[in-house]
Design an enzyme around this catalytic site. Structure first.
Site, mmCIF file in Angstrom:
data_model
loop_
_atom_site.group_PDB
_atom_site.id
_atom_site.type_symbol
_atom_site.label_atom_id
_atom_site.label_comp_id
_atom_site.label_asym_id
_atom_site.label_seq_id
_atom_site.Cartn_x
_atom_site.Cartn_y
_atom_site.Cartn_z
ATOM 1 N NE ARG B 2 42.854 42.600 39.537
ATOM 2 C CZ ARG B 2 42.286 42.062 40.609
ATOM 3 N NH1 ARG B 2 42.829 42.205 41.785
ATOM 4 N NH2 ARG B 2 41.150 41.402 40.525
ATOM 5 N NE ARG B 6 43.018 34.163 36.377
ATOM 6 C CZ ARG B 6 42.330 33.227 37.023
ATOM 7 N NH1 ARG B 6 41.970 32.114 36.387
ATOM 8 N NH2 ARG B 6 41.996 33.396 38.283
ATOM 9 N NE ARG B 15 49.908 33.873 34.546
ATOM 10 C CZ ARG B 15 50.661 32.795 34.685
ATOM 11 N NH1 ARG B 15 51.534 32.467 33.751
ATOM 12 N NH2 ARG B 15 50.554 32.025 35.751
ATOM 13 C CG ASP B 51 51.485 41.157 43.823
ATOM 14 O OD1 ASP B 51 50.436 40.701 43.343
ATOM 15 O OD2 ASP B 51 51.801 41.005 45.030
ATOM 16 C CE1 TYR B 127 48.389 37.383 50.159
ATOM 17 C CE2 TYR B 127 47.698 39.645 50.582
ATOM 18 C CZ TYR B 127 47.527 38.440 49.917
ATOM 19 O OH TYR B 127 46.505 38.301 49.032
#
Lengths: 326, 326
Positions: B2, B6, B15, B51, B127
């Site tokens: 990745r 942020r 964002r 994602d 998940y």
């Protein structure tokens, strides 16, 4: 492994009246909580109810326990000045509460081995520098990569404190010491060899010189199993990621093994996976040096009846299996 | 690994105006975010911004993203009826947003390999059953130990969806696929061999048959390195707990390695640990099949200038080291 806790109704009763700090800092309460799982399950050993952060307190960095977060230091260790200021620990003065709890519990359990415990130096350093259980390890990793010499001084001071405290636990009535290295797995392999392993080794060596038996809990250290025998522990406690066969192939026969059922398996009835339990006992217990246990502490939302069933199953099976092996 | 996130001011700007779901579900935004690290660092490849939970959405279990918690399913998968109801995925219908983003990004980056990605089946199942990133794994472990056959049916359905989705990414312009098995390390060794490895293997085999190159990210799989070559990936991406020498001894030379700097090392200036970086390049790159990378995604509070310094250092050093090795 940790036995008492939130999953037990008798523990919840005490917890409803007291905060966590009061529970482990009041010898009578800590003793009572230590006895709770002994009364419920009849295990082959008891482990004192306390917390690894007593060392941080003793070194002048007070720990609070925040629900949902765990231990939090108001004054995390980030500077050379803070480390310089740390005075040597006198456990009989600074950690008197747990030593008294050990003496009380040992008095109540004359026929049962009582396990004292401590955090391993790197694990304690991580909490003290990060200030809480910080997943990223922001502050400890900054110190490690930026000022490794400072981290070494801190690790030396913590190691001295752990050695003194563990000896004092033994003198107070603990029959053996379990050393928890719960955060070493966050390191790179080279950092593990530099900042975790040698300090755990030093602590264990000093305890062995004093005639104290030691269990080393190698949480998450599966990739580095071959280094673990460097630590002169009598027992190596393994988490559930290591298959029993691999455990026995990697750790020499003279070292006893402890473990290693997946603690989350207890969400289900143990009868659903009894073959798995049999395999564990047969493989890990091949050379008889084996303590059946979970691979980590009991999870807070485990149904207590599944723990009871597991202990009963182990008592029946292990004696039956050993009869077969004779 | 990745790249966007942020820690980048240009990402924070987007964002501030949009929630996370809107960011990856709007092809133009996802494309823009994909290009941000490319513009800043000039890396040798780009990875699409999306994602892994798009598969859960496509299987009828909608995911929300909650700040501080991550993905949350309002309707976690706990029953046979829910699993039975899952219809086969049509990625061009159900995950059209990311496929469009891939086509856009590939158009913008004609000379740079573009990496598509997917979660490996067990990681997605964890998940979907736990309903969020639940450390205890309460629900997935209950299913695993209590109703393993049900888990197998779910894993089959997820595997089919992952295969279709990865192929569609390739058809839409992704040059290769990275498969993230981020939660397999929570399993016991026997459960890993039963519920994670075979499904990852199946996905990779199907992609290889279709001529698609695959990177398998083995997060936390250090104890089980010897099993990883069973997965027929072109590249194995390793976390930082595996020393470069061990990595090269465990993974055959024909498989390329990717990794594996401790992402937390970037809290410090890379010049402070440049020897460590040199060792990594020399050992992992011994047989030239090597992609320099971090051992996991960039942490959210990493100083962006340290990432820049790291990339610059790698560019200089790796070419110099390879010249020396010739």
């Amino acid at each position: 492994m940790r036995q008492a806790g939130r999953y037990m109704p008798e523990y919840q009763k005490i917890r409803a009246k007291h905060d966590f700090e009061t529970m482990y800092k009041t010898p009578e309460l800590a003793c009572e909580i230590t006895l709770q799982p002994v009364k419920r399950y009849g295990p082959d050993a008891a482990i004192i109810f306390s917390d690894i952060m007593v060392i941080a307190d003793a070194l002048g960095h007070n720990t609070r326990f925040v629900d949902g977060t765990g231990p939090v230091l108001d004054d995390p260790v980030r500077s050379a000045a803070q480390i310089e200021k740390m005075r040597p620990v006198d456990p009989y003065e600074d950690i008197a509460h747990t030593l008294k709890a050990i003496t009380l519990a040992a008095g109540e359990l004359p026929d049962l081995p009582l396990i004292g415990f401590a955090g391993a130096p790197f694990t304690l350093a991580k909490y003290m520098v990060d200030g809480k259980n910080l997943k990223t390890g922001r502050y400890i990793k900054s110190m490690l990569y930026d000022s490794p010499d400072l981290l070494r001084i801190l690790l030396d001071k913590i190691s001295d404190a752990v050695i003194k405290y563990a000896k004092a636990q033994s003198e107070s009535g603990a029959d053996l010491i379990q050393l928890f290295d719960s955060s070493a797995a966050a390191l790179s392999e080279s950092a593990f060899l530099e900042y975790a392993l040698p300090y755990a080794e030093k602590v264990v060596n000093e305890l062995k010189k004093a005639g104290i038996p030691v269990i080393y809990f190698a949480l998450g250290l599966g990739p580095w199993l071959e280094y673990i025998p460097r630590i002169d522990a009598d027992v190596v406690s393994l988490d559930w990621t290591i298959s029993p066969a691999r455990a026995r192939n990697s750790i020499p026969r003279n070292i006893a093994l402890q473990g290693n059922l997946d603690p989350a398996a207890l969400y289900a009835d143990p009868q659903r996976y009894e073959e798995h339990i049999d395999d564990m006992i047969m493989e890990m217990g091949k050379y008889k040096n084996y303590i059946v246990n979970l691979g980590h502490g009991i999870l807070p939302d485990i149904p207590v009846e599944n723990v009871e069933k597991f202990v009963d199953m182990i008592k029946q099976r292990s004696s039956r299996i050993y009869d077969r092996m004779k």
